[in-house]
Write an enzyme that holds these catalytic residues in place. Structure first.
Site, PDB file in Angstrom:
ATOM      1  N   GLU A   9     -18.061  30.600 -65.553  1.00  0.00           N
ATOM      2  CA  GLU A   9     -18.870  31.145 -64.458  1.00  0.00           C
ATOM      3  C   GLU A   9     -19.918  30.167 -63.956  1.00  0.00           C
ATOM      4  O   GLU A   9     -20.359  30.256 -62.816  1.00  0.00           O
ATOM      5  CB  GLU A   9     -19.538  32.454 -64.897  1.00  0.00           C
ATOM      6  CG  GLU A   9     -20.196  33.205 -63.760  1.00  0.00           C
ATOM      7  CD  GLU A   9     -20.439  34.663 -64.075  1.00  0.00           C
ATOM      8  OE1 GLU A   9     -21.410  35.218 -63.540  1.00  0.00           O
ATOM      9  OE2 GLU A   9     -19.673  35.257 -64.843  1.00  0.00           O
ATOM     10  N   ASP A 105     -18.284  35.344 -67.413  1.00  0.00           N
ATOM     11  CA  ASP A 105     -19.016  36.289 -68.255  1.00  0.00           C
ATOM     12  C   ASP A 105     -18.146  37.495 -68.569  1.00  0.00           C
ATOM     13  O   ASP A 105     -17.472  38.043 -67.687  1.00  0.00           O
ATOM     14  CB  ASP A 105     -20.297  36.745 -67.560  1.00  0.00           C
ATOM     15  CG  ASP A 105     -21.402  35.706 -67.664  1.00  0.00           C
ATOM     16  OD1 ASP A 105     -21.177  34.675 -68.331  1.00  0.00           O
ATOM     17  OD2 ASP A 105     -22.476  35.925 -67.083  1.00  0.00           O
ATOM     18  N   TYR A 309     -24.361  38.291 -76.240  1.00  0.00           N
ATOM     19  CA  TYR A 309     -24.310  38.537 -74.796  1.00  0.00           C
ATOM     20  C   TYR A 309     -25.410  39.512 -74.361  1.00  0.00           C
ATOM     21  O   TYR A 309     -25.506  40.627 -74.888  1.00  0.00           O
ATOM     22  CB  TYR A 309     -22.940  39.103 -74.451  1.00  0.00           C
ATOM     23  CG  TYR A 309     -22.683  39.271 -72.974  1.00  0.00           C
ATOM     24  CD1 TYR A 309     -22.523  38.172 -72.142  1.00  0.00           C
ATOM     25  CD2 TYR A 309     -22.592  40.536 -72.411  1.00  0.00           C
ATOM     26  CE1 TYR A 309     -22.261  38.323 -70.793  1.00  0.00           C
ATOM     27  CE2 TYR A 309     -22.333  40.704 -71.059  1.00  0.00           C
ATOM     28  CZ  TYR A 309     -22.176  39.599 -70.261  1.00  0.00           C
ATOM     29  OH  TYR A 309     -21.928  39.761 -68.923  1.00  0.00           O
TER      30      TYR A 309
END
Length: 730
Positions: A9, A105, A309
């Site tokens: 990303e 992501d 995350y």
């Protein structure tokens, strides 16, 4: 043998993937290796086309052209990042590239980033998905060893597509309708508008609230206090004379223990952090905005690889993460956390009852430390603060419950009864992790039942006491802050003397997603719908009027929560995307009709007598996020000029932050205490004192950039984000 293209990303993540995969050769927008080619997006490289792309008639904003309902939504390459898109597209069409791995992501928006690029570039080959919750070398290697078919995430992509198209259909149609109807720069959206409505509702409640002084009667004993309640259970009196009569009637009399109840209880540890809860605590403790906390978390996740995350809405972990807990505890066995981590490791098995719940884990589990050994000296103060919050919560949730004895006491003094409650900790449990920061009382506890310790007491024991009337108190409802507003907690709760902030209707589903909430408040600042006063957020006249102009449905936080629940069902394959979008088209049509039919009017009450140098209209005086500005009311003109900027420079008299006003050589620092100083003199003084001028320079540069960028288009926003990312990656 064909090569595998890996799509990340952002460049920083791509570099880490390339390092682990052994891709060391630089290419055009990529890093090359023997088996893999790693490339990257810059956030979104592709987006939904603007209305003008569908028809020339949409180039002008007119009510008669609404609603805009394209038969099929088109994708366009974002011009500012087109070079990188073409580099990625070229790689996808290389003859030796036979497979693509989506490594954006691991979430709904990350899936959309990759799928739109693939669709626009025309990728038709074999596709797999990398799904990891941390960026450690171990997690990356394990992720590549267990790649999943991309088709498993088709439903997640459909949910992301539904979110994007619904926002386009509702947001752009209602924004154009409001702007054309009222000839003002007004905007609306499915998350932005309910958030603003909560802030406005809170402000209206505050304005309507009429505080009334009240008194209470207290009996002070050795080490604790008790509060008088009448036969109806009331402890607050609006008549001071009545309170003083109670004190007089108790004069000279001892207190007798009429009821003594003791009970041993346990307080379980709090749940682990999701992004929303972490942003709330970081705001309360360190005054970090939601956006700032997310940015710090991204660095701890991507750069330092110390946390998992961040963009998660779960506060639990699943069974498969449990075997990794010992290694995660060894990773944080440093500094102030070492003793707690060792103690938990010695407790076999590790207590996991408070953190493991498969049913409450969505795309990602709670935010917890990774197995990466922590080097605290490598962290900035802000990173250390956020890391400390997560690690202490992780240690707490793996610790034993806190044991305490709760005492409920009633004492009689003459004909009057006084009540007291207290809690004595018998086993600190998880609270030892927080030390002096720990608070035994639950957040909802009332003032009268505050934690206090008692001496040894027995039934019918007589105690000497002192009585007094408390000073008058004037309750008032709290205003919204960056923390509770962006987390969807701006709505008032039950009607009471001091209303509490409560989440909006819709269960535990808040406004938008954890990833988007950080930007909501910023957008409202940029649109001049809200302004900041200290830590508090207040709606502007424009914001209050806007909420009065938008259709009632669009203001409903409950409706937005229902949309989010439907998107969740689409992501799980439980609901059809076409059916959802058909409803969104009907809904957008209904909203436009309501705006057009409305008799409400919008009035600029901040018009100045100074004319716009570009179009000649009278400028508006607005409070921007960083200071006062003059803004042209004409959307197509977009002229704006800064009047004053709040800086980090401090007043030498009162030490409050100074404002920078004026232009050119007339720039001057001013303070509310009356202090004035020219910028040139300020710089000379700072130079003589040996201090650097970075704060002043940063604010001046920001002011120049704001003056240079007139307007607030989606492309301009995307370019700004891209530039910021480039600077970060460099």
């Amino acid at each position: 043998m064909g090569k595998t293209l890996v799509l990340a990303e952002k460049p920083s993540v791509a570099r880490e993937l390339a390092r682990v995969l052994g891709c060391k050769q630089k290419g055009d927008g990529c890093l090359l290796g023997g088996q893999y080619i790693v490339t990257w997006a810059l956030g979104h490289l592709v987006t939904l086309a603007d209305p003008e792309a569908y028809s020339k008639q949409y180039q002008s904003w007119r009510l008669e052209d609404l609603p805009m309902l394209p038969e099929k939504m088109q994708l366009v390459v974002i011009k500012q990042t087109a070079k990188q898109f073409h580099a990625v597209s070229h790689l996808m069409h290389r003859q030796d590239v036979t497979e693509l791995i989506i490594a954006t992501d691991a979430g709904r928006e990350g899936e959309l980033v990759a799928r739109w690029i693939m669709q626009k570039a025309g990728w038709k080959g074999k596709t797999k998905r990398l799904w990891v919750s941390s960026q450690t070398d171990k997690a990356i290697r394990e992720g590549f060893a267990h790649l999943r078919p991309a088709a498993e995430y088709d439903s997640l992509y459909r949910a992301a597509q539904g979110r994007a198209e619904a926002d386009w259909l509702v947001g752009l149609n209602v924004t154009r309708a409001l702007t054309c109807k009222h000839n003002a720069q007004l905007s609306a959206g499915r998350v932005q508008t309910p958030t603003l409505a909560l802030i406005v509702q809170r402000e209206e409640e505050i304005r309507a609230f009429r505080p009334k002084e009240y008194f209470s009667v207290q009996a002070q004993f050795d080490g604790f206090r008790a509060l008088y309640r009448d036969e109806r259970g009331q402890s607050r009196f609006f008549d001071r004379a009545r309170a003083e009569r109670i004190v007089s009637s108790c004069a000279g009399q001892a207190a007798v223990v009429a009821r003594l109840h003791k009970e041993l209880k346990k307080l379980p540890p709090p749940a682990a952090y999701d992004l929303t809860e972490l942003q709330r605590d970081a705001n309360k403790k360190y005054a970090y905005s939601a956006k700032q906390t997310l940015s710090i978390m991204q660095r701890l996740y991507e750069t330092h690889k110390l946390l998992t995350y961040p963009r998660t809405d779960s506060r639990y972990i699943s069974d498969d993460v449990v075997p990794t807990l010992p290694e995660r505890l060894r990773g944080i066995m440093t500094g102030p956390y070492a003793a707690y981590a060792r103690a938990i490791l010695r407790a076999k098995p590790i207590p996991t009852k408070a953190i493991v719940n498969n049913q409450k884990v969505t795309d990602h589990h709670a935010i917890i430390p990774t197995e990466e050994p922590a080097d605290l000296s490598a962290l900035s103060p802000e990173e250390r603060n956020v890391y400390d919050l997560v690690v202490r919560r992780f240690l707490a949730v793996l610790s034993s419950p806190c044991g305490y004895e709760e005492v409920d006491l009633a004492l009689t003094i003459g004909k009057h009864t006084f009540y007291a409650k207290g809690k004595t900790v018998t086993n600190p449990g998880w609270q030892t992790v927080y030390g002096a920061q720990a608070a035994l009382e639950e957040p909802e506890a009332e003032e009268e039942t505050e934690s206090q310790s008692f001496p040894v007491l027995t039934q019918a024991r007589s105690l000497p006491s002192g009585r007094s009337v408390s000073p008058p108190a004037r309750p008032s409802p709290p205003r919204a802050t960056r923390s509770n507003a962006s987390n969807g907690h701006g709505a008032p709760g039950r009607s009471s003397a001091r209303p509490k902030a409560a989440p909006y209707a819709g269960g535990d589903k808040r406004l938008g997603t954890p990833a988007t909430r950080a930007d909501i408040i910023e957008k409202l600042f940029d649109a001049f719908c809200i302004e900041r006063q200290g830590k508090e957020i207040r709606p502007t006249s424009k914001g209050r009027q806007l909420i009065g102009l938008v259709p009632p449905d669009l203001k409903s936080a409950a409706l937005t929560a229902q949309w989010e629940q439907r998107l969740q069902r689409i992501s799980k394959g439980q609901e059809s995307l076409p059916a959802f979008l058909i409803e969104m088209r009907k809904y957008a049509t209904s909203l436009v009709r309501q705006v057009i039919a409305s008799n409400a009017a919008y009035v600029h009450d901040n018009v100045t007598r100074e004319k716009c140098p570009d179009c000649g209209k009278f400028l508006l005086d607005v409070n921007g996020k960083r200071g006062r500005m003059l803004v042209c009311p004409d959307r197509e003109c977009g002229y704006r000029r800064s009047l004053s900027v709040q800086t980090n420079a401090r007043c030498p008299n009162c030490h409050k932050k100074l404002e920078l006003r004026g232009e050119g050589e007339q720039k001057m620092f001013t303070c509310i205490c009356g202090y004035r100083e020219r910028l040139s003199d300020f710089e000379k003084r700072k130079k003589a004192a040996g201090a650097n001028k970075s704060d002043v320079r940063k604010y001046l540069e920001r002011q120049q950039k704001e003056q240079a960028s007139r307007g607030n288009s989606a492309l301009a926003d995307q370019l700004a984000k891209w530039k910021a990312q480039q600077e970060e990656d460099e």
